[in-house]
Design an enzyme around this catalytic site. Structure first.
Site, PDB file in Angstrom:
ATOM      1  N   ASP A   1      10.841  13.785  29.893  1.00 32.99           N
ATOM      2  CA  ASP A   1      11.386  12.438  30.539  1.00 32.99           C
ATOM      3  C   ASP A   1      10.274  11.857  31.574  1.00 32.99           C
ATOM      4  OD1 ASP A   1      13.671  12.743  29.115  1.00 32.99           O
ATOM      5  OD2 ASP A   1      14.419  14.375  30.625  1.00 32.99           O
TER       6      ASP A   1
ATOM      7  N   ARG B   1      15.607  19.805  45.853  1.00 31.31           N
ATOM      8  CA  ARG B   1      15.575  18.285  45.615  1.00 31.31           C
ATOM      9  C   ARG B   1      15.318  17.684  46.850  1.00 31.31           C
ATOM     10  NH1 ARG B   1      14.111  18.714  40.648  1.00 31.31           N
ATOM     11  NH2 ARG B   1      15.678  18.902  39.197  1.00 31.31           N
TER      12      ARG B   1
ATOM     13  N   ASP C   1      21.381  16.074  40.158  1.00 31.19           N
ATOM     14  CA  ASP C   1      20.148  15.793  40.834  1.00 31.19           C
ATOM     15  C   ASP C   1      19.830  14.160  41.414  1.00 31.19           C
ATOM     16  OD1 ASP C   1      19.100  18.606  40.985  1.00 31.19           O
ATOM     17  OD2 ASP C   1      18.604  18.418  38.610  1.00 31.19           O
TER      18      ASP C   1
ATOM     19  N   SER D   1      17.476  22.025  28.593  1.00 33.30           N
ATOM     20  CA  SER D   1      16.952  21.293  29.800  1.00 33.30           C
ATOM     21  C   SER D   1      16.702  22.465  30.727  1.00 33.30           C
ATOM     22  CB  SER D   1      17.866  20.455  30.230  1.00 33.30           C
ATOM     23  OG  SER D   1      17.764  19.810  31.467  1.00 33.30           O
TER      24      SER D   1
HETATM   25  N1  ARG Z   1      23.419  22.755  37.630  1.00 35.29           N
HETATM   26  C1  ARG Z   1      22.451  22.952  38.479  1.00 35.29           C
HETATM   27  C2  ARG Z   1      22.456  22.214  39.843  1.00 35.29           C
HETATM   28  O1  ARG Z   1      23.055  21.132  39.729  1.00 35.29           O
HETATM   29  C3  ARG Z   1      20.893  22.980  37.777  1.00 35.29           C
HETATM   30  C4  ARG Z   1      20.666  21.518  37.441  1.00 35.29           C
HETATM   31  C5  ARG Z   1      19.227  21.347  36.562  1.00 35.29           C
HETATM   32  N2  ARG Z   1      19.325  22.209  35.394  1.00 35.29           N
HETATM   33  C6  ARG Z   1      18.389  21.811  34.462  1.00 35.29           C
HETATM   34  N3  ARG Z   1      18.897  22.676  33.471  1.00 35.29           N
HETATM   35  N4  ARG Z   1      17.754  20.919  34.331  1.00 35.29           N
HETATM   36  O2  ARG Z   1      22.067  22.492  40.767  1.00 35.29           O
END
Ligand code: ARG
Length: 418
Positions: free
Chosen positions: A33, A114, A143, A194
């Site tokens: 991405d 993040r 995110d 992902s």
């Molecule tokens: N669900 C988790 C969160 O919101 C991980 C998000 C990212 N996960 C991913 N497989 N890209 O913190």
């Protein structure tokens, strides 16, 4: 950027005739991405793209390779910033002190990275005179919220471009776009998952995980051995803590970053730290995700065990409620809210006595605490024992119970119908 290592590369590729309309800093991971986002940003916004990799301890990430690749695709600059130690000291340690797990299960690896990534993007943006920061998060996840709220807090005037939200392309089309434009991707084509990784854990969603009634396929796990295939002999580890911070393994002092790396390896070998959950996203969606977090699992268990020994009942019970709040603040993207800071100050105060060692046993997917000791232990053998060394005055219990139960007794005596 103090304390961070920076690798840079400058692109030689030109922009054609149009003069770039300013600079945008892109949160770049080297994955699909954000790789296609480099070209898309350049084509759509006609801006100079500063592709920025923030290294939060993604194992096996070839940072230099990704930096070079970004330049080839047309980034005006590619920057890599190593923030592993800052991630550990300012983010992971506070979470460990708070035993933070969202909905009691997820140790928040992605969520905690993040705000730090955002902080570094803001620094890079200021260094390069950028007016925009771009990220590749979709419009369905947490995110995007974490990045944007953090950037809003740290640089209120910064404009944000959410490339994937604006340019909604299915994964297949994204791969095609990458292929047509000669972008070399390290990820196996058609990877159904992902994935997000850092020192504190690995998050995996999509593919067959989208059916929560199915057992996750073995290939979804990468850090941990299938517990059935894990070693037949248990492994014991002794983890030393000082004021809530892990400082040694088996008596050997080492920095927390190294402890985490070691526990991810050892724990992973024993199949420890697999988490399979349906969670409530901030945007209102339930999602099925798996996590691998061997070090987080071991350290949080060991830390809790030491707190059981060294905190008073009142400290411990009150802290539990605030731990949940702290986990929610982290999950909800509110790391830079003043409440998070206040909660950290509370947690820090409680850690003053959390010093000692905890012995854990790793065996076929499980981590069990099998011993704890502390110079600040509140455990009094004389009070606890049932043998002849007993120092507890049993007769005091009678009066205690009479007073403790008094309100219940009065309520029954005075209210006829209950
Ligand atoms: N669900 C988790 C969160 O919101 C991980 C998000 C990212 N996960 C991913 N497989 N890209 O913190």
């Amino acid at each position: 950027m103090t304390g961070s290592m920076t690798v840079e590369s400058q692109s030689t590729s030109g922009y054609g005739e149009a003069k770039p309309a300013g600079t945008v800093v892109l949160a770049y991971s080297g994955g699909l991405d954000t790789t296609i986002a480099i070209k898309w940003l350049k084509d759509t916004y006609n801006m100079d793209v500063v592709a920025t990799i923030i290294d939060v301890g993604q194992p096996g990430k070839d940072v230099q390779n990704a930096v070079d690749k970004a330049g080839d695709i047309g980034a005006a600059r590619a920057v890599a910033v190593d923030v592993k130690d800052e991630f550990v000291e300012e983010y992971i340690i506070p979470m460990l002190k708070a035993n933070a797990k969202y909905e009691g299960k997820y140790p928040l690896a992605t969520a905690a990275a993040r705000p730090l990534i955002s902080k570094k993007l803001v620094e890079v943006a200021k260094e390069h005179g950028a007016t925009h920061i771009a990220h590749g998060c979709t419009g369905k996840g947490n995110d995007q919220v974490r990045f944007e709220v953090s950037i809003m807090a740290l640089a209120p005037d910064m404009d944000i471009i959410a490339t994937a939200r604006e340019w909604q392309v299915p994964r297949e089309v994204a791969y095609e776009y990458a292929e047509n434009h000669n972008m070399k991707l390290d990820i196996a084509k058609k990877s159904p998952y992902s994935i997000d990784e850092n020192l504190w854990g690995r998050s995996v969603e999509c593919g067959s995980l989208e059916d929560p009634s199915l057992e996750p396929p073995e290939d979804a796990y990468q850090w941990t051995t299938d517990p059935m295939k894990a070693p037949d002999n248990p492994q014991y580890l002794e983890i030393g803590f000082e004021e809530g911070v892990p400082v040694s393994v088996d008596g050997i002092p080492m920095p927390a970053t190294q402890i985490i790396e070691q526990l991810n390896n050892v724990g992973g070998r024993h199949g420890v730290g697999r988490i399979d959950m349906v969670e409530n996203r901030l945007v209102g969606i339930k999602s099925h995700e798996i996590y691998e977090a061997p070090a987080a699992e071991i350290l949080i268990q060991a830390h809790e065990a030491l707190e059981d020994l060294t905190l008073t009942r009142e400290q411990l019970h009150f802290k539990k409620g605030l731990e949940q709040k702290f986990a929610e603040m982290t999950y909800y993207g509110l790391w830079f809210d003043p409440l998070t800071d206040a909660l950290m100050a509370f947690m820090d105060k409680t850690q003053e006595t959390v010093t000692g060692t905890v012995k854990v046993k790793l065996y076929k997917g499980s981590c069990t605490v099998v011993g704890r000791s502390s110079p600040n232990s509140l455990y009094d053998k004389g009070l606890a024992t049932y043998d002849e060394d007993d120092t507890f005055n049993h007769q005091l219990a009678k009066g205690f119970i009479a007073l403790w139960g008094l309100p219940v007794k009065v309520s029954k005596l005075t209210r006829v119908n209950q």
